[in-house]
Design an enzyme around this catalytic site. Structure first.
Site, short mmCIF file in Angstrom:
data_model
loop_
_atom_site.label_atom_id
_atom_site.label_comp_id
_atom_site.label_asym_id
_atom_site.label_seq_id
_atom_site.Cartn_x
_atom_site.Cartn_y
_atom_site.Cartn_z
N HIS A 162 0.78 -1.12 0.07
CA HIS A 162 0.10 -0.11 -0.08
C HIS A 162 0.75 1.08 -0.17
CE1 HIS A 162 -2.95 2.62 2.45
NE2 HIS A 162 -2.76 3.10 1.22
N MET A 205 1.59 5.14 0.08
CA MET A 205 1.42 6.26 0.55
C MET A 205 2.38 7.21 0.19
SD MET A 205 -0.71 4.87 3.95
CE MET A 205 -0.10 3.35 4.17
N MET A 207 -10.21 3.61 2.23
CA MET A 207 -9.56 3.89 3.42
C MET A 207 -10.73 4.47 4.38
SD MET A 207 -6.42 3.61 3.33
CE MET A 207 -5.96 3.96 4.90
C1 DX5 Z 1 -2.93 3.47 7.75
C2 DX5 Z 1 -2.65 2.28 7.26
C3 DX5 Z 1 -3.14 1.13 7.74
C4 DX5 Z 1 -2.82 0.53 9.12
C5 DX5 Z 1 -3.89 0.15 9.67
O1 DX5 Z 1 -2.47 4.55 7.17
O2 DX5 Z 1 -2.89 2.20 5.83
O3 DX5 Z 1 -2.74 -0.18 6.92
O4 DX5 Z 1 -1.75 0.15 9.31
O5 DX5 Z 1 -3.85 0.11 11.19
P1 DX5 Z 1 -5.22 -0.26 12.19
O6 DX5 Z 1 -5.63 -1.66 11.65
O7 DX5 Z 1 -4.29 -0.28 13.46
O8 DX5 Z 1 -6.04 0.64 12.06
ZN ZN Z 2 -2.51 0.34 4.74
#
Ligand code: DX5
Ligand code: ZN
Length: 230
Positions: free
Chosen positions: A79, A81, A150
């Site tokens: 993923h 970002m 998201m």
């Molecule tokens: C947030 C990430 C998520 C995160 C999710 O920016 O993309 O993948 O690690 O973590 P939890 O499940 O702890 O919300």
């Molecule tokens: Zn993620």
């Protein structure tokens, strides 16, 4: 469980997929934690890449993904970002990602990135921040293997699930064919997974709920039970 490498969104025909977010693992002992989530039946490893620019946090880079790939053949979904997905797609494809998901907000040329991922034999995912409407992906949605909605602002693990994302999940499910997956990421635990499943999600990313649970097999099992639509 022997799992074939390749586009993970085509490898599993039906049913919910559980994708532990490694952002929440203890990086000082990642190997045993990978063993634990794989043994617990989690289908896909979710690797969060943050560049400190697209989101205000840094996580890991290609060398960590390479180490994961050397440790296990398990499907790895990256993923991204990051501000420059075109550059990082190549870097993570080179070290063995099976699928890469990029943000629609980070590029003017989403189709080019999707086509590039497919040329390299990878799964292609596209994702939207909470404030980005479903229509933002309409021109390319038919060509992706997976859409990630998201359910928190990207950047940090352990945040609270944003319930207002549920109508967006339902709207995007209507835009997808049966062979396309809909992933949710952020604040996912059994109760929120059940809500997302009821609105059409079928891939469940979870960080804190799995690695912070103290009982990984149970956390994965409970998430799967909640995510299984009846
Ligand atoms: C947030 C990430 C998520 C995160 C999710 O920016 O993309 O993948 O690690 O973590 P939890 O499940 O702890 O919300
Ligand atoms: Zn993620």
């Amino acid at each position: 469980m022997a799992i074939q490498r390749g586009n993970p969104w085509k490898a599993f025909s039906s049913g919910p997929l559980i994708a532990p977010s490694l952002l929440a693992c203890n990086f000082a002992c990642m190997g045993p934690q990978l063993d634990a989530v794989i043994a617990a039946g989690a289908e896909v490893l979710h690797v969060d890449i943050m560049d400190g620019h697209f989101v205000p946090n840094l996580s890991m880079g290609p060398p960590v993904a390479k180490s994961i790939r050397q440790y296990t053949d398990h499907p790895m979904d990256v993923h991204l970002m990051v501000t420059d997905p075109a550059y990082y797609i190549e870097r993570f494809a080179d070290v063995g990602a099976d699928s890469i998901t990029f943000h629609i907000e980070a590029t003017d040329q989403p189709q080019k990135l999707i086509d590039r991922l497919h040329e390299r034999g990878l799964g292609a995912g596209i994702t939207l921040k909470p404030g980005t409407p479903a229509e933002a992906i309409k021109d390319v949605v038919a060509t992706v293997d997976m859409v990630l909605v998201m359910t928190v602002e990207p950047g940090y693990g352990g945040q609270k699930f944003m319930e207002p994302m549920l109508p967006k999940i339902a709207a995007i499910r209507k835009m997808l064919r049966d062979d396309q997956r809909l992933q949710v990421d952020g604040g996912i635990q059994p109760a929120t997974a059940a809500l997302c499943a009821a609105h059409g999600a079928d891939v469940f990313v979870a960080g804190e709920n799995i690695f912070g649970s103290g009982d990984i097999p149970r956390a994965v099992r409970e998430l799967r039970e909640a995510a299984t639509r009846r």
